[in-house]
Design an enzyme around this catalytic site. Structure first.
Site, PDB file in Angstrom:
ATOM      1  N   GLU A   1       0.838  -1.205   0.000  1.00 20.13           N
ATOM      2  CA  GLU A   1       0.000   0.000   0.000  1.00 20.13           C
ATOM      3  C   GLU A   1       0.874   1.257   0.000  1.00 20.13           C
ATOM      4  O   GLU A   1       1.872   1.334   0.718  1.00 20.13           O
ATOM      5  CB  GLU A   1      -0.890  -0.026   1.252  1.00 20.13           C
ATOM      6  CG  GLU A   1      -1.843   1.136   1.397  1.00 20.13           C
ATOM      7  CD  GLU A   1      -2.737   0.993   2.627  1.00 20.13           C
ATOM      8  OE1 GLU A   1      -3.595   1.865   2.843  1.00 20.13           O
ATOM      9  OE2 GLU A   1      -2.567   0.005   3.383  1.00 20.13           O
TER      10      GLU A   1
ATOM     11  N   LYS B   1      -9.310   2.588  -2.436  1.00 20.47           N
ATOM     12  CA  LYS B   1      -9.626   1.957  -1.151  1.00 20.47           C
ATOM     13  C   LYS B   1     -11.004   2.395  -0.664  1.00 20.47           C
ATOM     14  O   LYS B   1     -11.303   3.590  -0.561  1.00 20.47           O
ATOM     15  CB  LYS B   1      -8.551   2.323  -0.132  1.00 20.47           C
ATOM     16  CG  LYS B   1      -8.642   1.549   1.181  1.00 20.47           C
ATOM     17  CD  LYS B   1      -7.429   1.861   2.058  1.00 20.47           C
ATOM     18  CE  LYS B   1      -7.381   0.997   3.311  1.00 20.47           C
ATOM     19  NZ  LYS B   1      -6.169   1.275   4.120  1.00 20.47           N
TER      20      LYS B   1
ATOM     21  N   CYS C   1      -5.545  -3.361   1.985  1.00 21.35           N
ATOM     22  CA  CYS C   1      -5.344  -3.467   3.430  1.00 21.35           C
ATOM     23  C   CYS C   1      -6.636  -3.685   4.220  1.00 21.35           C
ATOM     24  O   CYS C   1      -7.182  -4.775   4.232  1.00 21.35           O
ATOM     25  CB  CYS C   1      -4.582  -2.239   3.937  1.00 21.35           C
ATOM     26  SG  CYS C   1      -3.861  -2.437   5.596  1.00 21.35           S
TER      27      CYS C   1
END
Length: 268
Positions: A44, A116, A150
């Protein structure tokens, strides 16, 4: 169909130094390709670093910016697909940033772009706007491949959406911090098992600003095992995404077949 050898780059790179991180990515791609990998996944926000404060806005780029073109050149030079995280500047909405990831194909073409959807903590909520597209997919090596980032993988509904869409391999660039070691050690293998897919989870490592990243990058298989797991330091680990194991596991595991969606309305 042959297995897709997948390389996980566990590194935090150089904080705030995009050129240095592109060099690290290039070197990792060379090593991965030499080992027979068809895919390299970096963590990330790999291109810039995570804990870069106000430099987040300065270093953010459009999805097709100069860093994306540099990664495309890396992928084409070494003949493998490359997935990586970066801060994306929205060219249509002034000042809007996304915590984003891309997958570039071995020919240098863009295969996937993702923003995200589940932001973690005050830091991310301060800098980023959440994405609103949960499932993006492409084909790579005969597999249906998807991206998330994540914290996204820690929501069971999120990964189940990928399972129902037929994802075979879920790529997860990650910046997981201490004391959440339970995620790569337990949660990620369970997600792979309960959803009958592979999960490639590539983490940052070591201290960075106020954060301490824990490494433990993992390739988890649909049988619930970690096919490969890194330690705590800088590393490049490789494992195979095996379509034959995936097919056999899906045949034997009835979770998706035995679902009763009519009972789950209260979840949404």
């Amino acid at each position: 169909m042959p297995a897709l050898r997948t390389a996980l780059l566990q590194s935090s790179g150089e904080l705030g130094d995009v050129a240095a991180n592109l060099k690290i990515l290039d070197e990792a791609a060379a090593r991965a390709a030499e080992a027979g990998a068809g895919l390299l996944l970096a963590p990330e926000l790999f291109l810039t670093g995570y804990a870069i404060g106000a430099d987040m806005a300065r270093l953010a780029e459009p999805a097709d910016g100069p860093s994306a073109r540099a990664v495309a050149a890396v992928a084409a030079r070494h003949g493998l697909a490359v997935g990586y995280g970066y801060p994306e500047r929205d060219t249509e909405q002034h000042g809007v940033l996304y915590n984003a990831a891309q997958l570039i194909g071995a020919d240098g073409g863009t295969l996937l772009r993702y923003r995200k959807t589940h932001l973690f903590g005050d830091f991310e909520h301060h800098w980023f706007t959440p994405g609103d597209e949960a499932v993006v997919q492409t084909e790579l090596g005969g597999l249906k491949v998807s991206l998330m980032i994540c914290y996204d993988v820690e929501f069971p509904e999120n990964v189940r959406a990928h399972a129902l869409a037929g994802t075979d391999l879920l790529l997860v660039p990650t910046a997981l911090m201490h004391p959440a070691e339970v995620v790569p050690e337990s949660v990620v293998p369970v997600r792979a098992f309960e959803n009958q897919l592979y999960i490639a989870y590539a983490n940052r490592t070591g201290p960075e600003g106020d954060f301490e990243f824990v490494g433990l990058s993992t390739l988890a298989a649909p049988d619930g095992t970690a096919r490969v797991r890194a330690g705590r330091g800088e590393d490049l680990v490789l494992g195979d995404v095996d379509p034959a194991l995936l097919a056999a596991s899906r045949k034997d595991n009835p979770y998706l077949r035995d679902r009763r969606p009519g009972l789950y309305g209260s979840l949404v």
